[in-house]
Write an enzyme that holds these catalytic residues in place. Structure first.
Site, PDB file in Angstrom:
ATOM      1  N   GLU A  38      40.299  45.570  33.248  1.00 33.30           N
ATOM      2  CA  GLU A  38      40.446  44.115  33.395  1.00 33.30           C
ATOM      3  C   GLU A  38      39.061  43.489  33.653  1.00 33.30           C
ATOM      4  O   GLU A  38      38.217  44.108  34.309  1.00 33.30           O
ATOM      5  CB  GLU A  38      41.365  43.875  34.606  1.00 33.30           C
ATOM      6  CG  GLU A  38      41.652  42.440  34.960  1.00 33.30           C
ATOM      7  CD  GLU A  38      42.553  42.336  36.205  1.00 33.30           C
ATOM      8  OE1 GLU A  38      42.773  43.360  36.902  1.00 33.30           O
ATOM      9  OE2 GLU A  38      43.043  41.228  36.468  1.00 33.30           O
ATOM     10  N   LYS A 108      47.146  37.000  31.160  1.00 31.11           N
ATOM     11  CA  LYS A 108      47.864  37.619  32.294  1.00 31.11           C
ATOM     12  C   LYS A 108      48.907  36.661  32.883  1.00 31.11           C
ATOM     13  O   LYS A 108      48.568  35.551  33.312  1.00 31.11           O
ATOM     14  CB  LYS A 108      46.838  38.023  33.358  1.00 31.11           C
ATOM     15  CG  LYS A 108      47.411  38.793  34.540  1.00 31.11           C
ATOM     16  CD  LYS A 108      46.278  39.214  35.490  1.00 31.11           C
ATOM     17  CE  LYS A 108      46.744  40.119  36.607  1.00 31.11           C
ATOM     18  NZ  LYS A 108      45.633  40.575  37.461  1.00 31.11           N
ATOM     19  N   CYS A 141      46.844  44.485  34.815  1.00 28.74           N
ATOM     20  CA  CYS A 141      46.910  44.896  36.227  1.00 28.74           C
ATOM     21  C   CYS A 141      48.222  44.549  36.927  1.00 28.74           C
ATOM     22  O   CYS A 141      49.232  45.174  36.675  1.00 28.74           O
ATOM     23  CB  CYS A 141      45.692  44.348  36.977  1.00 28.74           C
ATOM     24  SG  CYS A 141      45.285  45.353  38.432  1.00 28.74           S
TER      25      CYS A 141
HETATM   26  C1  ACM Z   1      45.024  42.961  40.065  1.00 27.27           C
HETATM   27  O1  ACM Z   1      45.951  42.393  39.473  1.00 27.27           O
HETATM   28  N1  ACM Z   1      43.785  42.924  39.615  1.00 27.27           N
HETATM   29  C2  ACM Z   1      45.273  43.701  41.306  1.00 27.27           C
END
Ligand code: ACM
Length: 262
Positions: A38, A108, A141
């Site tokens: 990420e 995301k 993530c």
């Molecule tokens: C995250 O979503 N970077 C913990």
């Protein structure tokens, strides 16, 4: 299909340096699909909104152009997290460059902790893409905590989930992503970073242990906690099309959507 991940420690605020590190590694990789962590170019631990704007990049830009050049040259798909500038908004996004050089984006959907101060939540749903005839989905993530996210991709036919991450809560995603593999019978490439970032009073340590799991939830390969490097395995994506648990039980056909509280 040969799939892999590159676990490393991006340097905060140095997108050009990180791009050089990543490009040098990708040019050495032998794989059909490589997943990076990420926010692999900007770093993660922002303390001010203006940094997010400075360290983000619109598409097309230097990062996507370079990755496109490498993807075509190596006949390889690349998935990476990056800070995406779109007009006056910044998303914590993932970019998929196909071996043909086509660029696709996932933004995301589940922002973690202070990401909510810096990024817009995703507005691209859960798209599924095709790489070399294989359906792939992308999650970033914290999305792993939400079984609905992986299920939404699997129901659309995703055989492989690419999962760029900067994990700060240790030993959770290594378990949930195996569970997501089992409950959807899919492959899962968890590409975490390693190292620490210190910004003012803030410090995050990233937990490494990137891994690839198969549709039975078995770990096919795993990096160490502090290790940097490229790891790859051969997978048979056809296995992810079989959703049977027994001859009489199918993970998808046996769902009781008439009684779930969703
Ligand atoms: C995250 O979503 N970077 C913990």
């Amino acid at each position: 299909m040969k799939v892999g991940f590159y676990q490393f420690s991006p340097v905060f605020g140095e997108p050009q340096k990180n791009l050089e590190t990543i490009a040098a590694q990708l040019l050495k990789c032998d794989a059909d699909l490589v997943v990076l962590p990420e926010l692999a170019f900007s770093g993660y631990l922002f303390i001010e909104k203006k940094e997010v704007f400075t360290l983000s990049e619109a598409i097309p830009g230097a990062i996507s152009n370079k990755l496109k050049e490498i993807a075509i040259k190596k006949d390889m798909a690349i998935v990476t997290g990056f800070a995406e500038l779109a007009g006056d908004k910044v998303y914590n996004s993932a970019l998929l460059v196909t071996p043909e050089g086509n660029i696709n984006i996932y933004r995301k959907n589940h922002l973690f902790h202070e990401e909510k101060l810096f990024f817009e939540p995703g507005d691209s749903g859960f798209p599924v893409f095709t790489v070399k005839g294989v359906k792939i989905g992308i999650l970033v993530c914290f999305d792993h905590f939400f079984p609905e996210a992986a299920r939404s991709l699997a129901l659309q036919g995703a055989q492989v989930i690419c999962h760029p991450s900067n994990l700060v809560i240790p030993q959770k995603a290594q378990i949930t992503t195996r569970a997501r593999s089992i409950e959807n019978k899919i492959f899962w490439i968890l590409a975490n970073r390693t190292g620490s970032e210190i910004r003012g009073e803030k410090k995050f340590t990233y937990s490494g242990l990137s891994q690839i799991s198969d549709p039975e939830g078995r770990i096919m390969v795993q990096a160490g906690e502090f290790e940097e490097g490229f790891f790859a395995v051969d997978i048979n994506p056809e296995l992810a099309k079989n959703k049977s648990i027994t001859p009489l039980c199918s993970l998808f056909e046996d769902r009781r959507t008439d009684i779930y509280l969703l």
